[in-house]
Design a protein around this motif. Structure first.
Motif, PDB file in Angstrom:
ATOM      1  N   ALA A  43       0.829  -1.205   0.000  1.00 14.29           N
ATOM      2  CA  ALA A  43       0.000   0.000   0.000  1.00 14.29           C
ATOM      3  C   ALA A  43       0.862   1.253   0.000  1.00 14.29           C
ATOM      4  O   ALA A  43       0.588   2.222  -0.730  1.00 14.29           O
ATOM      5  N   MET A  44       1.912   1.272   0.814  1.00 19.43           N
ATOM      6  CA  MET A  44       2.784   2.444   0.855  1.00 19.43           C
ATOM      7  C   MET A  44       3.473   2.666  -0.501  1.00 19.43           C
ATOM      8  O   MET A  44       3.626   3.795  -0.966  1.00 19.43           O
ATOM      9  N   LEU A  45       3.883   1.568  -1.118  1.00 18.32           N
ATOM     10  CA  LEU A  45       4.533   1.693  -2.425  1.00 18.32           C
ATOM     11  C   LEU A  45       3.542   2.166  -3.489  1.00 18.32           C
ATOM     12  O   LEU A  45       3.893   2.969  -4.374  1.00 18.32           O
ATOM     13  N   ARG A  73      13.250   1.103  -2.474  1.00 18.85           N
ATOM     14  CA  ARG A  73      11.988   0.719  -3.084  1.00 18.85           C
ATOM     15  C   ARG A  73      11.032   1.904  -3.191  1.00 18.85           C
ATOM     16  O   ARG A  73      10.377   2.101  -4.224  1.00 18.85           O
ATOM     17  N   VAL A  74      10.906   2.673  -2.124  1.00 17.52           N
ATOM     18  CA  VAL A  74      10.023   3.834  -2.169  1.00 17.52           C
ATOM     19  C   VAL A  74      10.512   4.821  -3.227  1.00 17.52           C
ATOM     20  O   VAL A  74       9.720   5.365  -4.018  1.00 17.52           O
ATOM     21  N   TYR A  75      11.816   5.080  -3.239  1.00 16.15           N
ATOM     22  CA  TYR A  75      12.382   6.023  -4.203  1.00 16.15           C
ATOM     23  C   TYR A  75      12.150   5.542  -5.630  1.00 16.15           C
ATOM     24  O   TYR A  75      11.768   6.309  -6.522  1.00 16.15           O
ATOM     25  N   ALA A  76      12.335   4.230  -5.850  1.00 15.86           N
ATOM     26  CA  ALA A  76      12.173   3.680  -7.202  1.00 15.86           C
ATOM     27  C   ALA A  76      10.721   3.750  -7.654  1.00 15.86           C
ATOM     28  O   ALA A  76      10.430   4.185  -8.770  1.00 15.86           O
ATOM     29  N   ILE A  77       9.788   3.343  -6.781  1.00 16.71           N
ATOM     30  CA  ILE A  77       8.391   3.316  -7.209  1.00 16.71           C
ATOM     31  C   ILE A  77       7.832   4.722  -7.360  1.00 16.71           C
ATOM     32  O   ILE A  77       6.986   4.982  -8.225  1.00 16.71           O
TER      33      ILE A  77
END
Length: 1001
Positions: free
Chosen positions: A237-239, A387-391
């Motif tokens: 969900a966060m991603l 992961r957050v930065y990439a998505i």
């Protein structure tokens, strides 16, 4: 934060400021480079943004998968920065090799437009993808290495690094455009960024030996306790939120840039100001998180409210934009048209961009650090950062693609931004309602939703800008809106620009981002619009110059009238028209039936493409190419006026092919015009200059000598009637508009001392917006045209049209007006029937006074009056009339009966007689004799200037350039050349011409 970390904090943050600074220099400069390959600035900016963000996403993903196993993250960061720097230093030579390979090998082998486009976009992406991937690795490496020694300061570190990198990026974008490009051009700018990365890498390597050696305060990977909120699906969900908010943010950015283009102008400067405003908002959002991170107990709730407030701020930005036309109109009326005024306008433009973009961008800058904090605090470990930065970055790419290719063409700018705002509001509600840990936050949601509905209604009603404002071009005119006497029957936000059609009484004008591109009077029996002579001349001049123009290409559609004019002749077998914006073609249909052949003639073939891509497909070669792009101050258009582009077009012309190039001389200055002329002259040895009207110059260029124009229409045909309507009724009408050959071009270039306009030094794109703001005009050619002595005939091969050749009456043509005025004063002086009324009544008065004073003896008291009247009549006739037409006027004048005239009168009359005969030896002799006797206290300055220039032209006509220069040096000091002097520029031009001719021998 532990004391042992504080000593390194400032240095790490400073390094990340420099890294962001260099990163945005790359993005800005890559857009210019790839614009040369892709052919349009908007497409280049979109591709660079997509690859830049995509590469960073991939780099962040690599770190998220592999970085947790690396022991020395800061050392890895240092190595990445060093590699980025080396790639920056190598970029320009690599680009040159890539361009050579494409043009010499790949393009000729590809036969389809799809294959060429695939190569262009794919290879261009590969050029910048490696550095983009490495740039994407920097944030997770730096933040991960930093967090290993202070994991409990996650919010402070993430917010601080995000702020540092973004603040550096904001200043990098401005520094690239306002400092580096004017100073060292594109190669120097990209190398400068590479040097910055190398310095950052070396310093980071030294720091890494201290940071990476620090013991961690807590386990790093997977050992942070997982809170109850980290249920299955929480991370996904966060991603997903990170992805969608990245998409909405870039829909905002592109939408705001496109909207503000209509207020501030589509220039390089305005784009970078908008980009910086957006990034500054992101930066200060990160700073907010840094300063409040220790008090943030529930980052998910904070992220939810940030999303909600971001959506509301985006909705509020629309009414602000709608009112910005009035602010810019007020500024344009207030500021002086000077360099200082332009600097203030630029600052004010940045302030307006900040007001529109900063609030929503501020909340956007909060979301990434907060979502990353939520991931870390719920057990994601270092991998969560990448992961957050990439998505989030992948979401940004999605937003770019959707905005450019789907939302804006389908919904328009306002609704696209509105939709993105609603997405953020929904994301905020979801985070607060279902994922926030606290129980109190959802209680305020009903009030927030009511406020959202209220703001949405206000935005929909008051956020829709007046179509008259959108089409008005306030950044040019200073008027916030067009008058109530016009209608806007067509307005569309296209893929690259907003196109409007403005309709008045029987006329339509098509505009791009508020800038008029073409105007047509729809009534064929009424006077033509000012633009029509330019467009018809562009379409008919190649027919007049080329013996067999079978295959013709036209760059730029405009109203379609140039293509329509070309197809008026049966000789072209095919006319390919290339236009980048489909909305331009769609809007021009409102010009029907005046442009019907462009749409209906089977020989007409329209291509929605950019010029470089179109010509690169296969092995296209043409007899004629007509280039009429937009004004070169528009971002990206200046690259169509460079020596490289002219060489590119030359490669697609047949050996006897002709290039017809339009360029405006209004809202431009002489050095900028000269640098574009130098670029053309460098590629084509034969160039003729034609003056369509007082604002438009048309250049005919070829690698073979250009003939005198022939009339291209059959007598009494419908095509001939169309041409005659705008003043092109005979070959003489073409000839009278011809200023001269490339010797004029070369001399103007020498006078300014400017180099040929170059792809990699875009001085026109950088400096033309300032010239436009200052209402400058490249007036040197107009001053040569209005010089009343046979200057261009003597030195530049201009051919004077004999009076027995009929010239067609037309409004707006300076050349025609001067020729007609000369014929009228000749008739008045010699007693012939007057061919029409005088345009300048004072000329008729001067003729009457000259005849009156010359009817008997001229006393000393009449000397000054006679000389003044004679100079005015000579100014109107000696240049525009042929020697045969000057018989009876200056050669054996029938109006002169004075017997005992002062010696000054007799000497001046002799000099005018020699000039009329084009007797160069007598011109030199009589001009010097007159200078010897003219009393400055009696003889007007114009007369003395005439005598000086006549003597110099006489020497030039005999091939004695040294004598011409010597005459200026001997007599010039006694004949002022500045201030009110009419011939100060002409005298300087003659000096430059002599220098040019001497150096070329």
């Amino acid at each position: 934060m532990p004391p042992r970390v504080l000593g390194l904090e400032r240095l790490l943050l400073a390094l990340f400021v420099a890294s962001g600074f260099a990163g945005l220099i790359y993005q800005a400069i890559w857009s210019h480079y790839l614009g040369l390959s892709l052919g349009h600035a908007a497409y280049a900016q979109t591709l660079v943004l997509g690859i830049f963000m995509g590469g960073m996403a991939l780099g962040a993903w690599v770190v998220s998968r592999r970085g947790v196993r690396w022991r020395r993250l800061i050392a890895a960061y240092a190595l990445v920065e060093i590699v980025i720097g080396l790639a920056g230093l190598a970029f320009h030579p690599v680009f040159l090799a890539y361009t050579g390979l494409s043009q010499d090998t790949v393009y000729p082998a590809l036969e389809s437009a799809a294959a060429v486009r695939a190569w262009q976009w794919g290879s261009a992406a590969l050029l910048i993808a490696p550095q983009s991937i490495l740039l994407g690795m920097t944030f997770p490496l730096m933040s991960g290495g930093y967090l290993r020694i202070a994991p409990r300061a996650d919010g402070e570190i993430l917010g601080g690094l995000y702020f540092s990198n973004s603040i550096g990026a904001a200043f990098g974008a401005l520094f690239a455009t306002f400092v580096l490009l004017p100073w060292i051009g594109m190669p120097g700018a990209v190398a400068f960024a590479g040097a910055v990365n190398l310095v950052v890498g070396v310093l980071a390597w030294r720091v890494s030996r201290r940071v990476d050696a620090q013991p961690s305060e807590a386990p790093v990977v997977g050992e942070t306790p997982v809170t109850p909120s980290a249920a299955p699906g929480f991370f996904r969900a966060m991603l997903l939120v990170a992805c969608l908010t990245g998409a909405s943010s870039f829909v905002y950015e592109i939408g705001w840039v496109r909207m503000l283009n209509q207020v501030l102008g589509t220039t390089v400067h305005s784009f970078e100001l908008m980009l910086s405003a957006f990034i500054l908002g992101l930066a200060f959002g990160g700073l907010w998180v840094r300063r409040r991170a220790p008090r943030v107990t529930d980052p998910v709730a904070y992220a939810g409210w940030a999303q909600l407030w971001m959506g509301l701020a985006a909705l509020v930005s629309l009414p602000l934009f709608a009112n910005s036309f009035h602010w810019v109109g007020w500024l344009m009326g207030l500021l002086p048209r000077t360099d200082e005024g332009y600097a203030l306008f630029t600052l004010a433009s940045g302030a307006i961009a900040m007001l529109v973009m900063f609030p929503a961008a501020f909340f956007a800058g909060m979301t990434l650090p907060l979502l990353t904090m939520a991931m870390l605090r719920n057990g994601s470990g270092e991998a969560g950062i990448g992961r957050v930065y990439a998505i989030n970055t992948l979401g940004a790419i999605l937003g770019v693609v959707l905005a450019v290719h789907v939302l804006i063409p389908t919904l328009g700018l306002q609704l696209s931004v509105t939709l993105a705002a609603l997405v953020d509001v929904v994301l905020g509600v979801v985070l607060i309602r279902w994922y926030a840990a606290g129980d109190g936050s959802p209680r305020t949601l009903p009030g927030a939703l009511v406020a959202t509905m209220l703001v949405l209604g206000i935005s929909l009603v008051f956020g829709r800008a007046d179509p008259r404002a959108l089409a008005g071009g306030v950044y040019r005119t200073g008027a916030a809106s067009l008058g109530s006497g016009v209608d806007i029957p067509y307005l569309k936000d296209g893929k690259t620009s907003t196109v409007a059609v403005v309709a008045g009484d029987n006329w339509h004008s098509i505009t791009t981002n508020g800038k008029p591109d073409a105007a047509v009077n729809l009534d064929p029996d009424a006077d033509p619009a000012d633009d029509e002579i330019t467009m018809v001349l562009l379409g008919t001049l190649p027919l007049a110059l080329h013996p067999a123009p079978r295959d013709v290409a036209v760059i730029g559609w405009g109203s379609g009238l140039s293509t329509h004019s070309l197809l008026g002749s049966p000789r072209p077998a095919r006319v390919d028209s290339i236009e980048i914006e489909p909305a331009m073609v769609e809007g021009s249909r409102l010009m029907m039936p005046r442009v019907y052949r462009a749409f209906d003639d089977p020989r007409s073939h329209l291509h929605i493409d950019d010029a470089r891509t179109f010509f690169s497909t296969g092995r296209k070669r043409y007899d004629v190419i007509v280039s009429e792009p937009s004004n070169p101050w528009v971002s990206g258009v200046g690259s169509l006026f460079t020596r490289q582009f002219y060489g590119f077009l030359g490669d697609h012309l047949e050996d006897d092919g002709v290039l017809i190039q339009w360029v405006h001389i209004y809202e431009l200055d002489n050095p900028l015009l000269a640098t574009m002329l130098a670029a053309l002259g460098q590629q084509f040895p034969h160039v003729d200059l034609y003056l369509a009207n007082q604002g438009d110059l048309i250049l005919a260029a070829s690698r073979r000598p250009l003939p005198a124009p022939r009339y291209p229409a059959a007598p009494d045909s419908g095509f001939a009637a169309e041409m005659a309507r705008v003043g092109l009724g005979s070959a003489a009408d073409f000839e009278v508009r011809r200023l001269g050959d490339r010797r004029v071009l070369d001399t103007l270039v020498r006078m300014t001392g400017v180099p040929a306009h170059d792809d990699f030094h875009p001085v026109v794109s950088l400096q033309a917006p300032r010239a436009r703001f200052k209402n400058r005009s490249a007036d040197w050619l107009l001053r040569l045209e209005t010089a009343g002595l046979p200057l261009l005939e003597t030195i530049a091969g201009r051919r004077t049209v004999p009076a027995d050749l009929v010239l067609t009456e037309a409004e707006g043509s300076l050349s025609l007006r001067l020729a007609q005025e000369g014929r009228r004063i000749r008739a008045a002086m010699t007693g012939e029937p007057l061919p029409g009324a005088f345009h300048e009544p004072s000329l008729a008065d001067a003729g009457r006074e000259l005849r009156l004073l010359s009817g008997a003896g001229i006393g000393q008291q009449d000397e000054g009056r006679w000389l003044a009247a004679a100079a005015q009549v000579a100014e109107a006739t000696l240049s525009g009339l042929s020697p045969s037409d000057l018989d009876g006027l200056w050669i054996d004048p029938v109006w002169y009966h004075a017997e005992d005239a002062p010696v000054s009168v007799r000497r001046v009359l002799q000099a005018y007689d020699a000039t009329a005969r084009r007797d160069h030896a007598a011109m030199q002799q009589t001009g010097l004799a007159a200078l010897d006797v003219l009393d400055p206290a009696v003889a007007p300055l114009l007369v003395r200037e005439h005598m000086l220039v006549i003597a110099r032209l006489g020497a030039i006509g005999q091939g004695d350039l040294e004598a011409s220069v010597a005459i200026e040096r001997q007599f010039g000091r006694d004949v002022p050349g500045g201030g009110d002097a009419a011939y100060g520029f002409v005298r300087g031009f003659l000096l430059a011409w002599a220098d040019q001719e001497t150096s070329s021998d």
